[in-house]
Write a protein that holds these residues in place. Structure first.
Motif, PDB file in Angstrom:
ATOM      1  N   ILE A 123      36.872  48.659  22.754  1.00 22.65           N
ATOM      2  CA  ILE A 123      37.858  48.967  23.795  1.00 22.65           C
ATOM      3  C   ILE A 123      37.424  48.296  25.088  1.00 22.65           C
ATOM      4  CG2 ILE A 123      38.868  50.819  25.171  1.00 22.65           C
ATOM      5  CD1 ILE A 123      38.142  52.527  22.513  1.00 22.65           C
ATOM      6  N   LYS A 124      38.332  47.526  25.635  1.00 24.01           N
ATOM      7  CA  LYS A 124      38.008  46.831  26.880  1.00 24.01           C
ATOM      8  C   LYS A 124      37.884  47.843  28.023  1.00 24.01           C
ATOM      9  CE  LYS A 124      41.533  44.202  26.349  1.00 24.01           C
ATOM     10  NZ  LYS A 124      42.630  43.238  26.486  1.00 24.01           N
ATOM     11  N   PHE A 125      37.097  47.464  28.999  1.00 25.84           N
ATOM     12  CA  PHE A 125      36.876  48.381  30.115  1.00 25.84           C
ATOM     13  C   PHE A 125      38.188  48.766  30.797  1.00 25.84           C
ATOM     14  CE2 PHE A 125      35.554  49.381  34.539  1.00 25.84           C
ATOM     15  CZ  PHE A 125      34.724  50.440  34.233  1.00 25.84           C
ATOM     16  N   SER A 126      39.067  47.784  30.969  1.00 24.15           N
ATOM     17  CA  SER A 126      40.345  48.071  31.634  1.00 24.15           C
ATOM     18  C   SER A 126      41.159  49.079  30.829  1.00 24.15           C
ATOM     19  CB  SER A 126      41.137  46.790  31.826  1.00 24.15           C
ATOM     20  OG  SER A 126      41.066  45.988  30.677  1.00 24.15           O
ATOM     21  N   ASN A 127      41.168  48.909  29.498  1.00 27.40           N
ATOM     22  CA  ASN A 127      41.893  49.868  28.674  1.00 27.40           C
ATOM     23  C   ASN A 127      41.219  51.227  28.688  1.00 27.40           C
ATOM     24  OD1 ASN A 127      43.815  48.067  27.969  1.00 27.40           O
ATOM     25  ND2 ASN A 127      42.851  47.478  26.038  1.00 27.40           N
ATOM     26  N   TYR A 128      39.899  51.197  28.691  1.00 24.85           N
ATOM     27  CA  TYR A 128      39.166  52.454  28.752  1.00 24.85           C
ATOM     28  C   TYR A 128      39.551  53.228  30.009  1.00 24.85           C
ATOM     29  CZ  TYR A 128      35.323  55.746  28.540  1.00 24.85           C
ATOM     30  OH  TYR A 128      34.601  56.904  28.486  1.00 24.85           O
ATOM     31  N   MET A 129      39.652  52.509  31.119  1.00 24.44           N
ATOM     32  CA  MET A 129      40.036  53.138  32.377  1.00 24.44           C
ATOM     33  C   MET A 129      41.464  53.675  32.298  1.00 24.44           C
ATOM     34  SD  MET A 129      37.575  53.400  34.230  1.00 24.44           S
ATOM     35  CE  MET A 129      36.646  53.030  35.661  1.00 24.44           C
ATOM     36  N   LEU A 130      42.353  52.894  31.707  1.00 26.36           N
ATOM     37  CA  LEU A 130      43.755  53.327  31.624  1.00 26.36           C
ATOM     38  C   LEU A 130      43.909  54.562  30.729  1.00 26.36           C
ATOM     39  CD1 LEU A 130      46.171  50.274  31.442  1.00 26.36           C
ATOM     40  CD2 LEU A 130      45.659  51.805  33.340  1.00 26.36           C
ATOM     41  N   ILE A 173      49.039  45.312  38.555  1.00 29.95           N
ATOM     42  CA  ILE A 173      48.276  44.254  39.220  1.00 29.95           C
ATOM     43  C   ILE A 173      46.788  44.447  38.976  1.00 29.95           C
ATOM     44  CG2 ILE A 173      47.616  43.306  41.472  1.00 29.95           C
ATOM     45  CD1 ILE A 173      50.520  43.980  42.372  1.00 29.95           C
ATOM     46  N   TRP A 174      46.350  45.671  39.114  1.00 30.94           N
ATOM     47  CA  TRP A 174      44.941  45.987  38.865  1.00 30.94           C
ATOM     48  C   TRP A 174      44.539  45.579  37.451  1.00 30.94           C
ATOM     49  CZ3 TRP A 174      43.289  49.317  35.009  1.00 30.94           C
ATOM     50  CH2 TRP A 174      41.919  49.560  34.970  1.00 30.94           C
ATOM     51  N   TYR A 175      45.404  45.869  36.486  1.00 30.27           N
ATOM     52  CA  TYR A 175      45.107  45.597  35.087  1.00 30.27           C
ATOM     53  C   TYR A 175      44.939  44.098  34.844  1.00 30.27           C
ATOM     54  CZ  TYR A 175      45.340  45.985  30.016  1.00 30.27           C
ATOM     55  OH  TYR A 175      45.045  45.927  28.683  1.00 30.27           O
ATOM     56  N   TRP A 206      44.242  41.799  36.971  1.00 25.71           N
ATOM     57  CA  TRP A 206      43.062  41.348  37.694  1.00 25.71           C
ATOM     58  C   TRP A 206      41.785  41.681  36.916  1.00 25.71           C
ATOM     59  CZ3 TRP A 206      39.212  44.159  40.529  1.00 25.71           C
ATOM     60  CH2 TRP A 206      38.444  43.363  41.378  1.00 25.71           C
ATOM     61  N   GLU A 207      41.763  42.886  36.364  1.00 20.51           N
ATOM     62  CA  GLU A 207      40.597  43.354  35.612  1.00 20.51           C
ATOM     63  C   GLU A 207      40.436  42.549  34.316  1.00 20.51           C
ATOM     64  OE1 GLU A 207      37.485  46.286  35.768  1.00 20.51           O
ATOM     65  OE2 GLU A 207      39.021  45.738  37.203  1.00 20.51           O
ATOM     66  N   GLU A 208      41.569  42.230  33.688  1.00 21.86           N
ATOM     67  CA  GLU A 208      41.558  41.426  32.472  1.00 21.86           C
ATOM     68  C   GLU A 208      40.881  40.084  32.731  1.00 21.86           C
ATOM     69  OE1 GLU A 208      43.382  41.960  28.989  1.00 21.86           O
ATOM     70  OE2 GLU A 208      42.109  43.481  29.899  1.00 21.86           O
ATOM     71  N   LYS A 209      41.244  39.485  33.847  1.00 18.38           N
ATOM     72  CA  LYS A 209      40.702  38.174  34.203  1.00 18.38           C
ATOM     73  C   LYS A 209      39.192  38.240  34.339  1.00 18.38           C
ATOM     74  CE  LYS A 209      44.133  35.257  36.398  1.00 18.38           C
ATOM     75  NZ  LYS A 209      44.945  35.377  37.590  1.00 18.38           N
ATOM     76  N   LYS A 210      38.739  39.349  34.925  1.00 26.06           N
ATOM     77  CA  LYS A 210      37.314  39.491  35.175  1.00 26.06           C
ATOM     78  C   LYS A 210      36.534  39.519  33.856  1.00 26.06           C
ATOM     79  CE  LYS A 210      35.458  43.125  37.175  1.00 26.06           C
ATOM     80  NZ  LYS A 210      35.363  44.275  38.092  1.00 26.06           N
TER      81      LYS A 210
END
Ligand code: ATP
Ligand code: MG
Lengths: 373, 223
Positions: free
Chosen positions: A239-246, A363-365, A367-371
């Protein structure tokens, strides 16, 4: 999803106490606030005794009018008891309606119809006296008007169709109707003040502020976890960090909304106050997304606490809730639009803010994906 | 096989890694040596995909680091230099937490076995009550949960006692020889490097380590 919820639960379990405190704080604060606000208001009414030597309509009318006032609590007493209670400072003052009161009112004679007792600690005596005088003046005014109307009628038509009681009743009725209009008007213009009996606090208003504040407090997990060194492990997780956060965010929204439903039930039982659950849900989602975005911009938890308090206070002032009678007068349309709470309190969807926050999260998502790519 | 083809890395204008190439075969333990600030962690982070090289290419078998980053990440076990574990959870909870998020499902017993391989037996203790060495062991154990084919270990044994270090060493040796893992390993302990590694890469200007290890009869590649 399930795995995220399990891991999220593992972390939450370690902060049981603070979690429970922040979850229950909004409802606790609201109940506590309303309880104190009500007792404070009760304390602020002046205890006044009233002795009726005659129980005529006019005398009882005076009693009713006094009862209506939010400033005083009136008790009907015998003269002996009343004077004793003034001496013991249990009552601020006592007013005795003398025998012949109604007679005097009818004839427009306002001398010696009342007798009063007060002590050296009767701080409100003068204001109460003013109030009673004005009630009596209104009463005599009405009688005088009725007499005039009758005299005119007699002079103009030679007959007498209206009785004095009819005219007074009519006059009372007109006044009552105008009062109603007046109240309704004020209600539309300013949601936070109400009319007759002092301040009627809307529990959802207090709750809305508290929910905002404590949701921001609760969301320090975002800061802690974004700073955590363990973040590096999410590169290698399924699980990607961004998805984990969501997912975690959804978990929190769900958890908080369950508490909100309990709150709605509690407010219904305590204050007979019901709320549209869609409105409640949209408000809940909005403040969660907003808190999430805000804390994403912050690196230190204490900054988020300070900001949470500052923001809530700003909203309180914007909403004019600190000054319950119309606030500072800035209830402009655009300010209301800016204020997510005013939407919630008028029972509408917080559409604009919800849309704005959803866009923000998107937008946050990205941006986070790119990181992480 | 992991092949690194002339990679470079600069931070701003400062060049840390310059045109570095080597390959590591399955079953091999490669040591990475150099003074503080030489760029060992930087290199390992690039190999772990957590950093991007300024130039150059890397392949894991046929997969390109630029194109197949998702597949590559599944195969990498990275032990970061900074301990990355949840302080508030117990050893068991830490293992279960990262198992839930990992590509492979492991039973509790299997997780406990990994910890025992690292000679970490404080299963139910909260991590904050563990000693520094024990935290290191857990840091290592978590990275092994998904049974990665490439193990990138950044000073995994700092502060771990000699006996446990020997045990971890023989575990890694077994992983390489028996299970065909590729292991790249940094340490400041030259005895450990000499004993464990098949080959050594040295980075940095100073020839000190290169000479020292060559004298000890190690195959050394220096950059
Ligand atoms: N994110 C960064 N931004 C700028 N410079 C960095 C960054 N990360 C590392 N550096 C610099 O790159 C150089 C190499 O750092 P690195 O951590 O790779 O060294 P190291 O060989 O692992 O050292 P040590 O033995 O102390 O762990 C250092 O000079 C460091 O200051
Ligand atoms: Mg390093």
């Amino acid at each position: 999803m399930k795995d995220v919820f399990i891991t999220r639960f593992m972390l939450l379990k370690k902060n049981k106490i603070s979690l429970i405190i922040w979850l229950l704080a909004p409802i606790a604060v609201t109940i506590a606030f309303l309880a104190t606000a009500n007792t404070v208001e009760d304390d602020f009414t002046v205890p006044v005794g009233l002795v009726l030597e005659e129980e005529t309509n006019s005398a009882l009318e005076l009693y009713e009018e006094m009862k209506e006032s939010p400033l005083v609590t009136v008790s009907l007493l015998s003269e002996h008891d009343a004077i004793r209670q003034v001496e013991q400072h249990e009552l601020d003052s006592v007013f005795i309606v003398k025998q012949g009161y109604e007679q005097a009112i009818e004839s427009g004679d306002r001398r010696n119809i009342l007798e009063s007792y007060y002590s050296d600690r009767s701080f409100a005596y003068n204001s109460v006296k003013e109030m009673i005088v004005s009630i009596i003046q209104q009463e005599t005014g009405r009688v005088k008007a009725a007499n005039t109307v009758m005299a005119l009628e007699k002079e103009l038509s030679g007959s007498q169709k209206w009785s004095k009681t009819e005219i007074i009743t009519k006059s009372n009725q007109i006044q009552a109707e105008e009062d109603l209009l007046n109240n309704e008007f004020r209600y539309l213009g300013d949601k936070f003040s109400s009319s007759n009996s002092g301040i009627e606090w809307n529990p959802w208003m207090i709750w809305a502020f508290a929910a905002m504040l404590f949701t921001l407090f609760l969301f320090d997990w975002v800061i802690k976890e974004r700073n955590a060194i363990v973040g590096i492990r999410f590169y290698f997780a399924k699980i990607k960090f961004s998805n984990y956060m969501l997912y975690s965010l959804s978990f929190y929204i769900l958890l908080l909304f369950i508490i909100d439903l309990l709150t709605a039930a509690a407010f219904y039982l305590l204050y007979q106050n019901s709320i549209n659950l869609i409105t409640l849900l949209s408000y809940r989602i909005t403040i969660c997304l907003f808190s999430f975005l805000l804390v994403c911009l912050i690196r230190k938890t204490y900054v988020s606490y300070v900001l949470a308090i500052a923001l809530t206070l700003t909203l309180v002032v914007l909403s004019g809730a600190l000054l319950p009678f119309g606030g500072i007068g800035v209830t402009k349309e655009w300010l209301n639009l800016l204020n997510p709470l005013s939407r919630f309190l008028s029972g509408e969807w917080t559409m604009e803010w919800l849309g704005l926050c959803l866009t923000g999260v998107l937008i946050w998502y990205v941006w986070e994906e790119k990181k992480y790519a | 096989m992991l092949s690194i083809e002339s990679i470079s890395k600069s931070f701003k204008r400062k060049k840390i890694i310059n045109d570095l190439s080597f390959t590591a075969e399955a079953g091999e333990i490669v040591g990475l040596v150099g003074e503080n600030g030489a760029g060992k962690s930087t290199l390992l982070n690039i190999l772990a995909t957590t950093m991007k090289p300024t130039a150059g290419d890397i392949y894991l078998n046929e997969s390109n680091y630029r194109k197949d980053i998702k597949t590559i990440r599944k195969h990498i076990g990275f032990v970061p230099q900074d301990i990355a574990i949840w302080d508030q959870l117990t050893v068991q909870e830490n293992m279960v937490f990262f198992e839930k998020l990992s590509w492979k499902n492991r039973s509790k017993q299997q997780l406990q076995e990994i910890c025992m391989d690292m000679s970490l037996d404080r299963w139910h203790d909260p991590v904050k009550n563990l000693s520094g060495g024990m935290k290191r062991k857990l840091n290592l154990a978590i990275s092994l949960i998904h049974d990665p084919t490439v193990l990138l270990l950044d000073e995994p044994t700092v502060g771990i006692d000699l006996k446990s270090r020997k045990e971890i060493g023989s575990y890694l040796r077994k992983q390489a020889t028996e299970n065909g893992k590729i292991i790249i390993y940094t340490s400041h302990d030259m005895d450990e490097i000499k004993e464990l590694c098949d080959r050594v890469i040295t980075i940095g200007e100073d020839p000190f380590y290169t000479e020292l290890l060559k004298k000890a009869g190690k195959k050394v590649l220096s950059f």
